[in-house]
Write an enzyme that holds these catalytic residues in place. Sequence first.
Site, PDB file in Angstrom:
ATOM      1  CB  ALA A  14     -19.376  30.753  96.163  1.00  0.00           C
ATOM      2  NE  ARG A  68      -7.063  30.965  89.290  1.00  0.00           N
ATOM      3  CZ  ARG A  68      -7.663  31.023  88.039  1.00  0.00           C
ATOM      4  NH1 ARG A  68      -7.584  30.869  86.982  1.00  0.00           N
ATOM      5  NH2 ARG A  68      -9.089  31.075  87.427  1.00  0.00           N
ATOM      6  CD  GLU A 111     -13.922  27.473  81.009  1.00  0.00           C
ATOM      7  OE1 GLU A 111     -13.118  28.485  81.595  1.00  0.00           O
ATOM      8  OE2 GLU A 111     -15.313  27.550  80.584  1.00  0.00           O
ATOM      9  CE1 TYR A 143      -6.821  63.882 119.519  1.00  0.00           C
ATOM     10  CE2 TYR A 143      -6.487  64.292 122.037  1.00  0.00           C
ATOM     11  CZ  TYR A 143      -7.619  63.477 121.341  1.00  0.00           C
ATOM     12  OH  TYR A 143      -8.128  62.902 120.676  1.00  0.00           O
TER      13      TYR A 143
HETATM   14  C1  UD1 Z   1     -14.700  31.437  83.701  1.00  0.00           C
HETATM   15  C2  UD1 Z   1     -15.232  30.857  82.708  1.00  0.00           C
HETATM   16  C3  UD1 Z   1     -14.494  31.738  81.516  1.00  0.00           C
HETATM   17  C4  UD1 Z   1     -14.361  33.074  81.711  1.00  0.00           C
HETATM   18  C5  UD1 Z   1     -13.858  33.629  82.845  1.00  0.00           C
HETATM   19  C6  UD1 Z   1     -13.512  35.005  82.557  1.00  0.00           C
HETATM   20  C7  UD1 Z   1     -16.037  29.084  83.798  1.00  0.00           C
HETATM   21  C8  UD1 Z   1     -16.466  27.150  83.510  1.00  0.00           C
HETATM   22  N1  UD1 Z   1     -15.186  29.639  83.228  1.00  0.00           N
HETATM   23  O1  UD1 Z   1     -13.242  31.363  83.583  1.00  0.00           O
HETATM   24  O2  UD1 Z   1     -14.766  30.851  80.544  1.00  0.00           O
HETATM   25  O3  UD1 Z   1     -13.401  33.228  79.757  1.00  0.00           O
HETATM   26  O4  UD1 Z   1     -14.482  33.254  83.763  1.00  0.00           O
HETATM   27  O5  UD1 Z   1     -13.299  35.389  83.805  1.00  0.00           O
HETATM   28  O6  UD1 Z   1     -17.154  29.750  83.670  1.00  0.00           O
HETATM   29  N2  UD1 Z   1     -17.275  30.337  90.767  1.00  0.00           N
HETATM   30  C9  UD1 Z   1     -18.771  29.911  92.016  1.00  0.00           C
HETATM   31  N3  UD1 Z   1     -18.769  29.078  92.487  1.00  0.00           N
HETATM   32  C10 UD1 Z   1     -17.986  27.603  91.825  1.00  0.00           C
HETATM   33  C11 UD1 Z   1     -17.377  28.090  90.988  1.00  0.00           C
HETATM   34  C12 UD1 Z   1     -16.672  29.949  90.838  1.00  0.00           C
HETATM   35  O7  UD1 Z   1     -19.088  30.944  92.925  1.00  0.00           O
HETATM   36  O8  UD1 Z   1     -18.283  26.742  92.304  1.00  0.00           O
HETATM   37  C13 UD1 Z   1     -17.449  32.342  90.565  1.00  0.00           C
HETATM   38  C14 UD1 Z   1     -15.878  32.595  91.412  1.00  0.00           C
HETATM   39  O9  UD1 Z   1     -16.189  32.985  92.690  1.00  0.00           O
HETATM   40  C15 UD1 Z   1     -15.527  33.762  90.502  1.00  0.00           C
HETATM   41  C16 UD1 Z   1     -16.710  33.229  88.885  1.00  0.00           C
HETATM   42  O10 UD1 Z   1     -17.541  32.469  89.507  1.00  0.00           O
HETATM   43  O11 UD1 Z   1     -16.171  34.901  91.009  1.00  0.00           O
HETATM   44  C17 UD1 Z   1     -16.091  32.756  87.895  1.00  0.00           C
HETATM   45  O12 UD1 Z   1     -14.780  31.644  88.195  1.00  0.00           O
HETATM   46  P1  UD1 Z   1     -13.232  31.499  88.439  1.00  0.00           P
HETATM   47  O13 UD1 Z   1     -12.773  30.077  88.525  1.00  0.00           O
HETATM   48  O14 UD1 Z   1     -13.147  32.827  88.859  1.00  0.00           O
HETATM   49  O15 UD1 Z   1     -13.586  31.009  86.776  1.00  0.00           O
HETATM   50  P2  UD1 Z   1     -12.415  31.039  85.192  1.00  0.00           P
HETATM   51  O16 UD1 Z   1     -11.593  30.274  85.468  1.00  0.00           O
HETATM   52  O17 UD1 Z   1     -11.663  32.536  85.613  1.00  0.00           O
HETATM   53 CA    CA Z   2     -11.954  34.252  87.230  1.00  0.00          CA
END
Ligand code: UD1
Ligand code: CA
Length: 464
Positions: free
Chosen positions: A10, A15, A161, A373
């Site tokens: 979601a 980035r 984190e 063609y």
């Molecule tokens: C997250 C983890 C981190 C881990 C990393 C691995 C958390 C807080 N951190 O960080 O510990 O090392 O992934 O790649 O979980 N998403 C939702 N809803 C939200 C927020 C995010 O569905 O409200 C989904 C995003 O679409 C994504 C996934 O969760 O696919 C991870 O979110 P992202 O923001 O990429 O987390 P990272 O900062 O990478």
């Molecule tokens: Ca991620």
Amino acid sequence: MDATAIILAAGEGTRMKSNHAKVSHKILGKPMIEWVVDAAVAGGCNRIIVVVGSHADEVRAIVEGSRSASVARVECVEQTERLGTGHAVKVALEACAITEGPVVVLNGDLPLIQGETIRLFAESVADGAYAATIFTTTPPDPFGYGRVQLGADGTVERVIEQKDCTAEQAATLLECNAGCYAFDGAALAEHIDEIGCDNAQHEYYLPDMVEILKRAGKGVSIFHCDDYTEGLGINSRAQLAQLTAVARDRINERFMAEGVTFIEPTLAWISPDAQIGRDTVIWPLTIMEGACVIGEGCSVGPNTRLTHVRCGNGCSLDETVAIDAVLENDISCGPRAYLRPGTHVLDGAHVGTHVEIKKSTIGEGSKVPHLSYIGDTTMGAGVNIGAGSITCNYDGVNKNPTTIGDNTFIGSDTMMVAPVNIGSNAVTGASSCITKDVPDGALAIERSEQRIIAGYSERKRARK
Ligand code: UD1
Ligand code: CA
């Protein structure tokens, strides 16, 4: 194993700097989210819940149209406010009333995790020994990952984190949370509400479940995967390119082990869903998308892109672009052939240079060698299409069919104005515009008589 997978997709994917959902970006022609859904299904999860939010319709369409959706129970739930990964899981648990059983949670941006790894990993909670297991790796560059803090006894204490790490923690904690977790569903449902948002990003962090479960006296373990590539996540275009290279190498190495030759394996991008038979040679700049099936002893490329193409044995596809086409055996194509959807080329046929074919059957041993063609056409066996001949299948309103019988010879530059039927063993004169049916065995010729004007050049020179 009767596991449910919750896939988190979601997020905004800020980035990526994209107008599309992060998880819709493709790796080797396949959207990132599909890689994760497929891995969950291959790993034995029989119910898949994808949490969608940002670009929800786009992600839902990909998920619902995926091959996995036809073999497993795949559903989407919407997280309307993006409050963090912990909140996303809570939304899924509540929407689907999950209160028990093993629950595997996967980030939607974790495309290279393998089904077999998920299976091994999920078993760690299935036997009840732990309430949660967290999948970890030690990538060469840990920046951006949540860091797993281990106690003196080697057990996990918590995940911090990147943005919440002190400089020292960021430099010394090298065990990374890959974004894949296995939970005992009952423990997860019981404690999910305890996640808070007192952190650098003011988000509900799923990894906080580690501390919460430990406080509740439950066991939490880590599952360390030696192959760090399985835990690589995608947050940026640079990472998308890096993971594409890893996926490409992994796939090409598997095919080489199965007897496929790659002239230069870093210059071939083969879909994870493709099949290639032994002794086939893949030349540089070959791309295969979707579920291509290529037989044995073929030569594919250079400069070739195949999308959902089925091809038998002994074919040669040189500088060919083909989409939704079926090629039987011993066919040669190109250089520079374009086979569009609905093309069916039968055994031993030849499609040559600068030839475009659409929704047509090219019969056994027939040849369309140069500059043609052919559209909406049914062609018999042993036909020869002279250079520059074209089916005029479109009258500006409708697409009309052409049929050409066995062993017919179409003279060069014949225009076949459809709808038209040309019989078998027939001949058309070069440069004829064929607007009427041609009976079997007949010659059809449509061109004005040639005139000879003797001495023309000399007279022209004299006038100058
Ligand atoms: C997250 C983890 C981190 C881990 C990393 C691995 C958390 C807080 N951190 O960080 O510990 O090392 O992934 O790649 O979980 N998403 C939702 N809803 C939200 C927020 C995010 O569905 O409200 C989904 C995003 O679409 C994504 C996934 O969760 O696919 C991870 O979110 P992202 O923001 O990429 O987390 P990272 O900062 O990478
Ligand atoms: Ca991620």
